[in-house]
Write a protein that holds these residues in place. Sequence first.
Motif, mmCIF file in Angstrom:
data_model
loop_
_atom_site.group_PDB
_atom_site.id
_atom_site.type_symbol
_atom_site.label_atom_id
_atom_site.label_comp_id
_atom_site.label_asym_id
_atom_site.label_seq_id
_atom_site.Cartn_x
_atom_site.Cartn_y
_atom_site.Cartn_z
ATOM 1 N N ARG A 10 -24.283 -14.154 -8.165
ATOM 2 C CA ARG A 10 -25.375 -13.285 -7.707
ATOM 3 C C ARG A 10 -26.602 -13.388 -8.611
ATOM 4 N N GLU A 32 -25.452 -8.233 -11.314
ATOM 5 C CA GLU A 32 -24.109 -8.453 -11.851
ATOM 6 C C GLU A 32 -23.463 -7.114 -12.223
ATOM 7 N N MET A 78 -19.342 -3.233 -11.067
ATOM 8 C CA MET A 78 -18.941 -1.877 -10.676
ATOM 9 C C MET A 78 -18.082 -1.915 -9.420
ATOM 10 N N SER A 79 -18.497 -2.725 -8.433
ATOM 11 C CA SER A 79 -17.751 -2.738 -7.166
ATOM 12 C C SER A 79 -16.351 -3.324 -7.360
ATOM 13 N N MET A 130 -7.949 2.393 -3.927
ATOM 14 C CA MET A 130 -8.568 1.356 -3.074
ATOM 15 C C MET A 130 -7.592 0.185 -2.947
ATOM 16 N N LEU A 184 -23.452 1.081 -12.397
ATOM 17 C CA LEU A 184 -24.288 1.196 -11.189
ATOM 18 C C LEU A 184 -25.642 1.826 -11.526
ATOM 19 N N GLN A 221 -17.378 -15.333 1.983
ATOM 20 C CA GLN A 221 -16.188 -14.515 2.214
ATOM 21 C C GLN A 221 -15.109 -15.309 2.971
ATOM 22 N N LYS A 250 -7.418 -13.438 -10.226
ATOM 23 C CA LYS A 250 -7.059 -12.182 -9.548
ATOM 24 C C LYS A 250 -5.814 -12.471 -8.718
#
Length: 300
Positions: free
Chosen positions: A54, A80, A85-86, A95, A124, A224, A241
Amino acid sequence: MSAPVTTGFDFAAYLAGARQRIEDALDAALLPERPESLREAMRYSLLAGGKRLRPVLCLASCELAGGDPDLAVPTAVALEMIHTMSLIHDDLPAMDNDDLRRGRPTSHKVFGEANAILAGDALLTRAFEMVALRSPGVPADRLLQVVGELSLAAGAPGLVGGQVVDLASEGQAVDLDTLEYIHIHKTGALLRASVLSGAMIGGADDTLLEALRVYAHGIGLAFQIIDDILDVTASSEVLGKTAGKDLTADKTTYPKLLGLDESRRRAEGLISGAAAALDPWRDRAGPLLALAAYITARDR
Ligand code: GRG
């Protein structure tokens, strides 16, 4: 990171230089920070690596618009921060409930849930501070445009909205339109903000901004689709991940709806469309074109 080959432009060197600039700026952006425990949690996730796609997009689009990319560095850092944060919030037990991110235990595993939420909140809000208060040399009207774009990307019209629909869709039969809605909002919105904010700082006119919206839509969705493909085909070690998470969480993905080959073809078509939108600026669009190609070529 493997880099695609584009003639006449050394993408690997460009990427390495831009990423180093970002790493240095990220490191500097959280010092000083009080209390110490908050600083530790913010730095733990922000400086954990990641592709820095990004912020690199932001610098590249500023350059395409004819601006000085140094002026876009605080906004690149802000992007970034919002992204990190997301990820912190996405990994929370409420989540996606994940243990591994960027090759490390997730924030809530290390600092506890409350501190992970607060580290995300602090990142954020710091992001908006970077743009509004720490962007010397950028005209105020351009910074206002950027604040607007970042608000749209982070909030209900972007990340939050996409995440709500994504969570509500778990275990449900999801059609292609809904899947596209989720991805355009959850992933595409911040990539679009990355591309547009850099161009806004560079002083892009409406014609270029419109072309960049088309470019950003294409790379956002393609990014995506590739993410969904890698979740099936790559290992947790390479991804940093948990691989195979979509299947475990019973999520609808592009490979599930279309199969791997058709998903890849669709991503490649979107990248071609994105590149075509920049054709009138092709002499200066080397970095953005190479970044688009990198999105389908990446292995993590
Ligand atoms: C609280 C305002 C607010 C928003 C949070 C949690 C949430 C709402 C949204 C989730 C957004 C999310 C995590 C989308 C996934 C995007 C994605 C594909 C992430 C992976 O990006 P990479 O591959 O990661 O660029 P690295 O680690 O390389 O940076």
